[in-house]
Design a protein around this motif. Sequence first.
Motif, PDB file in Angstrom:
ATOM      1  N   SER A 198      60.405  33.583  18.680  1.00  0.00           N
ATOM      2  CA  SER A 198      61.582  33.202  19.458  1.00  0.00           C
ATOM      3  C   SER A 198      61.198  32.268  20.596  1.00  0.00           C
ATOM      4  O   SER A 198      60.025  32.214  21.003  1.00  0.00           O
ATOM      5  CB  SER A 198      62.251  34.456  20.034  1.00  0.00           C
ATOM      6  OG  SER A 198      63.337  34.117  20.863  1.00  0.00           O
ATOM      7  N   TYR A 251      62.871  32.807  23.312  1.00  0.00           N
ATOM      8  CA  TYR A 251      63.285  33.666  24.418  1.00  0.00           C
ATOM      9  C   TYR A 251      62.261  34.767  24.657  1.00  0.00           C
ATOM     10  O   TYR A 251      61.754  35.383  23.713  1.00  0.00           O
ATOM     11  CB  TYR A 251      64.639  34.312  24.112  1.00  0.00           C
ATOM     12  CG  TYR A 251      65.744  33.323  23.876  1.00  0.00           C
ATOM     13  CD1 TYR A 251      66.235  32.537  24.916  1.00  0.00           C
ATOM     14  CD2 TYR A 251      66.294  33.151  22.609  1.00  0.00           C
ATOM     15  CE1 TYR A 251      67.244  31.617  24.708  1.00  0.00           C
ATOM     16  CE2 TYR A 251      67.310  32.230  22.385  1.00  0.00           C
ATOM     17  CZ  TYR A 251      67.776  31.464  23.435  1.00  0.00           C
ATOM     18  OH  TYR A 251      68.774  30.550  23.217  1.00  0.00           O
ATOM     19  N   ASP A 300      63.063  37.359  26.787  1.00  0.00           N
ATOM     20  CA  ASP A 300      63.818  38.471  27.366  1.00  0.00           C
ATOM     21  C   ASP A 300      63.376  39.792  26.748  1.00  0.00           C
ATOM     22  O   ASP A 300      63.244  39.915  25.525  1.00  0.00           O
ATOM     23  CB  ASP A 300      65.319  38.285  27.135  1.00  0.00           C
ATOM     24  CG  ASP A 300      65.835  36.980  27.711  1.00  0.00           C
ATOM     25  OD1 ASP A 300      65.307  35.936  27.284  1.00  0.00           O
ATOM     26  OD2 ASP A 300      66.740  36.999  28.547  1.00  0.00           O
ATOM     27  N   TYR A 328      65.291  41.244  23.643  1.00  0.00           N
ATOM     28  CA  TYR A 328      64.987  40.692  22.324  1.00  0.00           C
ATOM     29  C   TYR A 328      63.689  41.283  21.773  1.00  0.00           C
ATOM     30  O   TYR A 328      63.586  41.588  20.583  1.00  0.00           O
ATOM     31  CB  TYR A 328      64.875  39.168  22.396  1.00  0.00           C
ATOM     32  CG  TYR A 328      66.170  38.470  22.729  1.00  0.00           C
ATOM     33  CD1 TYR A 328      67.321  38.702  21.983  1.00  0.00           C
ATOM     34  CD2 TYR A 328      66.243  37.578  23.790  1.00  0.00           C
ATOM     35  CE1 TYR A 328      68.515  38.065  22.300  1.00  0.00           C
ATOM     36  CE2 TYR A 328      67.427  36.936  24.108  1.00  0.00           C
ATOM     37  CZ  TYR A 328      68.563  37.183  23.353  1.00  0.00           C
ATOM     38  OH  TYR A 328      69.744  36.558  23.665  1.00  0.00           O
TER      39      TYR A 328
END
Length: 272
Positions: free
Chosen positions: A90, A92, A94, A97
Motif C-alpha cells: 500500500s 498508506y 495508517d 490498514y
Amino acid sequence: MYFWVEMLKKIVLVDDQRAFRQSFKLLLRKVGGASVVAEYDSGEEFLKNLNKKFSAEIVFICIELAGFTGIETIRKAVKKMPDIVMIGMSVYQDKIYVEQAIEAGARGYLLKFSDNFSILDTIIRFPKAEIFYSSEVNPLGNIKFSKKFRVILTDDSESSLFVSEYILQNEGFEVVSFLSAFDALSFAQKSSDACLVITDYIMPEISGIQFSQKIRQIRNYKKVPVMLLSAFVNNKVLSDASENGINLVLKKPFLEKELVSAAEKLIFEKKI
C-alpha cells in the motif's frame, strides 16, 4: 556442499497499476531468489485462478484494488488456501490498514515506496518465518533475528567444534556445544528450547546417525531439524540419514556461508 536443490520461489503479483508491477519485478530481480510466474490486475481474476494447480509460494497484493479490495481478496484466498503467504502492499501507512491486512490473513504489510530491498530478501528466503513489515509501519520495531536461536552442536573434534561454533555465534545464534554426543543428549533431556541440532557423522561413542535416533526419542526433539556434518558422503550415508530423521547432510569442509545458509533454512523452513 549441502545436498538440496535451490529452487526459485514462485511469486504472483496482484496490482492494477502495470507500471508498479514492472518496477516491483525489477526490484525482485535485484533481490534474487524469486521468479514472477503470474500477474493479475484485479482480486477477482486472481481468485479465479486460485485452484489446485496454483503452485506459487508468495503473493504480493495491493490493498487498494478496485472491485474486490486487497483486504477482501486476502481473506478469501487464505480461507481457500490456508498455507498461502499473502503480503499486502500500500501507499498508506495508517495503522488501521495494517491491522485489517494482518487480521485478514496477510503475513506482511509493505509500503510501496519504502526501501524494501532487505525485507524482500528475508521474505523470499523465509516466507513463513514471521510477520513482515516495512520499517515505517512495523508496530514491533525491527524484529528480524531479535530472538537468539539456540543450536545444539556435537563434534568429537575440538578444532571442528570450535570452527562451527564460531561461525554460528558470529551470525547471532546461541550455540551449546559438546565434544561428547552423550553430553549433548543429556543436555537435550533437560532443555527443550533448541531450534536446531547439528551432529558430526563419525564419533567414538556413537555415530551421528545413532545420535539422531536417540535425540528423536526425546519428546521435545521429535520435530526439531537435525543436520549431519560429514567428510564422507555417498548414497548410503544420504539414505541412512534420511531414514533416521536427519533433515540435511552438509559435506565437510564447508564454506562459512554454506553452514549459515543451511542452519537458517532448517530453522525457518524446517524442511529441505
